[in-house]
Design an enzyme around this catalytic site. Structure first.
Site, PDB file in Angstrom:
ATOM      1  N   TYR A   1       0.814  -1.270   0.084  1.00 34.96           N
ATOM      2  CA  TYR A   1       0.086  -0.123  -0.234  1.00 34.96           C
ATOM      3  C   TYR A   1       0.783   1.237  -0.128  1.00 34.96           C
ATOM      4  O   TYR A   1       1.784   1.390  -0.628  1.00 34.96           O
ATOM      5  CB  TYR A   1      -1.032  -0.141   1.251  1.00 34.96           C
ATOM      6  CG  TYR A   1      -2.384   0.920   1.016  1.00 34.96           C
ATOM      7  CD1 TYR A   1      -2.990   0.698  -0.086  1.00 34.96           C
ATOM      8  CD2 TYR A   1      -2.512   1.778   1.776  1.00 34.96           C
ATOM      9  CE1 TYR A   1      -3.997   1.654  -0.460  1.00 34.96           C
ATOM     10  CE2 TYR A   1      -3.300   2.713   1.945  1.00 34.96           C
ATOM     11  CZ  TYR A   1      -4.370   2.609   0.501  1.00 34.96           C
ATOM     12  OH  TYR A   1      -5.414   3.320   0.410  1.00 34.96           O
TER      13      TYR A   1
ATOM     14  N   LYS B   1     -20.661 -20.704  -8.947  1.00 31.26           N
ATOM     15  CA  LYS B   1     -19.875 -20.549 -10.219  1.00 31.26           C
ATOM     16  C   LYS B   1     -18.515 -19.956  -9.946  1.00 31.26           C
ATOM     17  O   LYS B   1     -17.826 -20.658 -10.724  1.00 31.26           O
ATOM     18  CB  LYS B   1     -20.895 -19.498 -11.180  1.00 31.26           C
ATOM     19  CG  LYS B   1     -20.381 -19.616 -12.737  1.00 31.26           C
ATOM     20  CD  LYS B   1     -20.602 -21.064 -13.357  1.00 31.26           C
ATOM     21  CE  LYS B   1     -20.491 -20.914 -14.743  1.00 31.26           C
ATOM     22  NZ  LYS B   1     -21.722 -20.561 -15.558  1.00 31.26           N
TER      23      LYS B   1
ATOM     24  N   ALA C   1     -36.913 -23.169 -26.307  1.00 36.24           N
ATOM     25  CA  ALA C   1     -36.569 -21.870 -27.148  1.00 36.24           C
ATOM     26  C   ALA C   1     -35.878 -20.757 -26.121  1.00 36.24           C
ATOM     27  O   ALA C   1     -36.081 -19.445 -26.623  1.00 36.24           O
ATOM     28  CB  ALA C   1     -37.840 -21.574 -27.913  1.00 36.24           C
TER      29      ALA C   1
END
Length: 767
Positions: free
Chosen positions: A40, A95, A196
């Site tokens: 930092y 995920k 679809a």
């Protein structure tokens, strides 16, 4: 497992010991004031200034190039529908977890509280400088199409909606291989697509890119066949509207060559299946229940080639085969997008990989003699370690050739080596272990089943299909604890001391006396011992009433070991039984021996321990690279402890010249390939990645494995007993539930291997 129990376990898994499934960890030193000053202020100013001068240096000085945002608004979550951004967060964390464990990509989940396309797109554009790529997830159609289209056009980093393209890529690879096997041409086959949504539209577009003809495709939504004369069609549905005068799935299936299911369970009947053309290809990918059950489909048509989204049947179309590796390749060349060329390259790489010889590690995982390209193997398995070395390079090359790669790869061999190193830091071994055990579960005795943690482990292995538990202990206590755990399965419970068990206890006692009457055993002592569960459980194995046993959770190791040795003894040809611990480390699994039994083995015994440990590594699908450890390197000391190791190596080289083993060698030289190669280029270990460590004595082995476990939080599987007549494995005192589950899986695999060897031996004798 009941839905109520599954619900509770899922909630506990996500809540404990800390909420969520992912966290951020430092990658640089931070122990000293100097470290913090570099991390930092004031040191951080230097990379900031460099990036300000050249924006591309952000990839050089920050983690951007390995970070993917997993972004959703929660409008189409799994099978849950529009549940909102907060409720979608567990899925997005999941995920991110898959990105990490399969491709070493840092996924950061972001949930957006908007269903407005403009706001969604603008928000993602604003935060995009943080990330190397964007994975869109669980966004409902048709908005998903527009969001992805705009972001791909307006951002200069890879963007992919996995619900669309992941399924498309995996199923396209499977379809190309299925067509090859059935000797059909993609330009000629008649395809029915049930569904679809985003995935169905993307799949069909990709099939067309590979040659499928629009006039041969019929797509259906919840209202039936999408026809050109239907009003109010979205532009995506209109793209696949049929001119045929049919309205139902039943009509569409007549003489169809291919069925692609991305809709709902059980909508395809046997009658529809029978109406399809010869050698039909059926991908029933609705989850968790397919459009037609696998067994029903296969019993209806013996010429069918079938795939589903499930792991319990051949040919699983699983998105994890795609998205981690596609993003890996895109990130590694700093691609500005994921284009059609890259997706098609992934398809072809997956299809080709299926035709290559399958590594023994994969065959072992799925308990098959040899997986080969054919009707039941048209797509690679998720546990195939080659995926990370095959798919990213194909994607990266396509990015370079199509002109979207900012950082082309020059050394492909080095790149593939780097990819393989990325795959070594997860728990593949544990997943492989459980998966293999499930293929052929065995009867495993839990010798301390009254104890709650032991019973929990038995419950898990039963409910997960890993093993068939046999519970030893007080029936009343076990049943009371089972009720508390909601473990309502009808499993075998035996109390060795009960009146109910008197007949079998007496029979076992007589057998034990016959076995040990010349070794100090009396009829009375045999009878007393058969009331003790470790003697009783061991005798169950001798008599074939069980296939394996785990014990030792509540008792000191030597106390459990003694009855096992007395009843079972060593396997034929084995001088010393020993133990192996598998340590799951960041560099991959390490096989350590002997961690529990032999205090100071001589050279002959050490060689035997090394050979048996190498066999264990092979059983788990790893080519053993064995380092015989010492405090010295290759003759630098003449102390008897060093000489012992040298003698053991000489024995191994003479008896098994094909085994990659060497020593004596110090641990740091064994584990550092460059260090070993530079200093000892003559060694069999030079330039090789050591995965098996044989210690000179019990002190060294036990201390080191517990040190690894304690300081590095390395998971341990073991101690795995080797050299016994039957599959018995003794736990460390106070082992965790997870450790017991893993050991039960080991016991199952051990029993499976013994069964295979017995059948092979019988086959040879019959011939």
């Amino acid at each position: 497992m009941s839905k109520q129990k599954q619900r509770r376990e899922a909630l506990v898994y996500h809540a404990k010991p800390q909420p969520g499934k992912i966290k951020v960890v430092p990658t640089k030193p931070y122990a000293t004031q100097r470290d913090l000053a570099l991390a930092y202020s004031p040191g951080v100013a230097e990379p900031c200034l460099e990036i300000h001068k050249n924006k591309e240096d952000v990839y050089k000085y920050t983690a951007k190039g390995n970070v993917v945002a997993v972004i959703s608004n929660g409008t189409a979550v799994l099978g849950l529908g529009n549940i909102g951004p907060e409720a979608s967060k567990p899925v997005m964390e999941g995920k991110s977890l898959l990105f990490k464990i399969f491709a070493d990509i840092d996924g950061i989940d972001i949930e957006l509280d908007t269903e407005d396309i403009d706001k969604f797109v603008e928000t993602v554009k604003i935060i995009a400088p943080t990330f190397g790529g964007i994975n869109l997830e669980d966004i409902k159609a048709p908005e998903a199409f527009e969001i992805e289209r705009r972001l791909k056009e307006e951002l200069d980093i890879p963007v992919m909606h996995d619900d669309q393209h992941g399924t498309a890529i995996i199923s396209a690879a499977a379809l190309l291989n299925a067509l090859e096997l059935t000797e059909k041409k993609i330009e000629e086959v008649r395809i029915v697509v049930s569904g679809a949504g985003a995935a169905a539209i993307s799949c069909t577009r990709l099939y067309k890119a590979f040659g499928a003809k629009a006039e041969n495709i019929v797509m259906l939504d919840s209202k039936g066949v999408i026809r050109k004369d239907r009003g109010n069609l979205t532009s995506q549905k209109a793209e696949f509207a049929s001119a045929r005068n049919i309205s139902t799935l039943e009509e569409a299936m007549v003489n169809a060559d291919v069925f692609i299911g991305l809709s709902m369970a059980n909508i395809v009947s046997p009658k529809m299946l029978k109406s399809m053309a010869k050698n039909p290809i059926v991908f029933a990918m609705a989850n968790p229940d397919p459009e037609i059950e696998y067994d029903l489909a296969c019993s209806t048509r013996d010429d069918i080639l079938m795939a589903t989204g499930r792991s319990d049947h051949p040919n699983q179309v699983n998105n994890v085969l795609g998205f981690p590796f596609i993003f890996r390749g895109a990130l590694d060349v700093r691609a500005t997008k994921i284009n059609e060329e890259m997706k098609m390259a992934a398809v072809l790489a997956l299809a080709e990989l299926t035709k290559e010889p399958v590594p023994e590690q994969v065959n072992i995982t799925y308990d098959t003699t040899r997986l080969t390209f054919g009707k039941d193997y048209i797509i690679p398995k998720p546990f195939d370690p080659r995926l990370i070395a095959k798919i990213p390079p194909a994607v990266a090359k396509a990015a370079m050739e199509s002109g979207v790669a900012k950082a082309p790869i020059m050394d492909w061999d080095k790149y593939e080596e780097d990819l393989m190193l990325r795959s070594g830091n997860d728990n593949k071994v544990v997943r492989m272990l459980h998966n293999r055990a499930k293929v052929n579960p065995k009867r495993i005795v839990f010798a301390e089943a009254e104890l709650m943690d032991v019973l929990k482990a038995a419950q898990i292995v039963y409910e997960e299909g890993i093993a068939i538990p046999v519970l030893l202990g007080d029936k009343e206590i076990i049943n009371r604890n089972k009720k508390e755990l909601e473990f309502d399965a009808d499993v075998t419970i035996i109390d060795p001391r009960s009146e109910e068990s008197k007949t079998i206890r007496t029979m076992y006692a007589d057998k034990l006396w016959q076995l040990r009457k010349r070794k100090g055993e009396t009829r009375y002592s045999a009878k007393v011992n058969m009331g003790k569960r470790n003697y009783f459980g061991s005798m169950m194995l001798v008599e074939g009433d069980a296939d394996g046993m785990i014990s030792g959770y509540s008792r000191a190791y030597p106390k459990v070991l003694r009855p096992v040795f007395e009843v079972l003894g060593r396997a034929s040809g084995v001088t010393k039984a020993s133990t192996v611990n598998i340590m799951i480390t960041e560099r991959g699994p390490l096989f350590l021996a002997d961690t529990s039994i032999n205090i100071d083995p001589n050279a002959e015994e050490l060689a035997e321990i090394a050979q048996m440990t190498a066999n264990v590594a092979s059983t788990f699908g790893f080519d053993p690279v064995v380092a015989m450890l010492s405090y010295t390197n290759f003759g630098s000391s003449n102390h008897k402890q060093a000489q012992k190791v040298r003698d053991a190596v000489k024995i191994l080289h003479e008896r098994n010249p094909d085994l990659v083993v060497d020593g004596e060698i110090q641990t740091d030289f064994a584990l550092n390939q460059d260090l070993c190669h530079n200093n000892f280029p003559f060694s069999k270990l030079a330039g090789r990645k050591v995965n098996t460590l044989i210690f000179p004595n019990l002190d060294a082995a036990n201390i080191n494995y517990k040190l690894l476990k304690g300081l590095n939080n390395a998971d341990s599987i073991g101690p795995i007993m080797i050299g016994l007549k039957k599959s018995v494995h003794i736990l460390q005192l106070g082992a965790s539930v997870d450790e017991m589950v893993n050991m039960a899986a080991v016991a199952v695999i051990d029993a499976q291997e013994r069964e295979k060897r017995k059948k092979a031996k019988m086959g040879k004798s019959n011939s």
